[in-house]
Design a protein around this motif. Structure first.
Motif, short mmCIF file in Angstrom:
data_model
loop_
_atom_site.label_atom_id
_atom_site.label_comp_id
_atom_site.label_asym_id
_atom_site.label_seq_id
_atom_site.Cartn_x
_atom_site.Cartn_y
_atom_site.Cartn_z
N LYS A 281 -2.09 4.95 -8.43
CA LYS A 281 -0.94 5.27 -7.59
C LYS A 281 -1.24 5.14 -6.10
N THR A 282 -2.44 5.51 -5.70
CA THR A 282 -2.77 5.50 -4.27
C THR A 282 -3.31 4.16 -3.78
N HIS A 283 -3.69 3.26 -4.68
CA HIS A 283 -4.28 2.00 -4.27
C HIS A 283 -3.39 0.78 -4.52
N THR A 284 -2.19 0.99 -5.01
CA THR A 284 -1.30 -0.15 -5.23
C THR A 284 -0.51 -0.44 -3.96
N ARG A 285 -0.21 -1.71 -3.77
CA ARG A 285 0.64 -2.12 -2.65
C ARG A 285 2.03 -2.49 -3.12
N ASN A 286 2.11 -3.03 -4.34
CA ASN A 286 3.40 -3.52 -4.81
C ASN A 286 3.73 -3.12 -6.25
N GLY A 287 2.94 -2.26 -6.86
CA GLY A 287 3.21 -1.82 -8.22
C GLY A 287 2.81 -2.81 -9.29
#
Length: 174
Positions: free
Chosen positions: A53-59
């Protein structure tokens, strides 16, 4: 005779599907429900979900291999490929390049690879280059290991470990 056979079948089905708490003793509560699993998995799953959740930029920029696709659900993400799981035999060798192309086009920044043993398939795990060799080689050439989740002290054997690989920075000519 037919009644006895039906009763025996019902009894066998009950035993087959009856929960075995000694095998999966620890409840794991998630946003979408609860399930029972091993104690080390129950401890590490929330940490892995938080990382996603904290390291995604675009899902769609974190790839989880070989399984479980449930991590995508719990993290509110989509897989970067139409293949949500990569177990032996699931992807034909001629489809491996298509998988790589989909992952690359979604600019995957992190690849999470579980150390799951795949004895039921008769091969080594993905992390040991047990199958889908071109995908494994592509990941090892383009990503570098930056960490891992687990093993926890006193974890059951084999311990649950998820290795974290990050996309290598492109080399620049100076």
């Amino acid at each position: 005779m037919a009644g006895s056979l039906l009763a025996a079948e019902a009894g066998l089905l009950f035993l087959l599907f009856f929960p075995k708490p000694q095998m999966l003793p620890t409840p794991l509560a998630a946003e979408y429900g609860s399930f029972y699993t091993r104690s080390d998995v129950a401890t590490l799953f929330p940490q892995i979900i938080s990382f996603m959740k904290t390291h995604t930029r675009n899902g769609k920029d974190i790839l989880v291999l070989a399984e479980p696709p449930s991590l995508y659900v719990f993290a509110g993400m989509e897989a970067p490929s139409r293949w949500y799981s990569l177990v032996p035999g699931y992807l034909a060798p001629e489809q491996e390049q298509e998988f790589i192309n989909e992952v690359a086009s979604n600019e995957v920044r992190y690849v999470l690879i579980a150390n799951r043993n795949l004895t039921e398939y008769g091969v080594r795990g993905f992390l040991n280059d047990g199958y889908n060799h071109s995908i494994y080689r592509w990941i090892m050439e383009n990503y570098v290991k930056v960490g891992q989740f687990g093993p926890l002290p006193a974890a059951p054997y084999p311990p649950y470990i998820v290795c974290v690989f990050e996309k290598k920075e492109p080399e620049r000519n100076h």
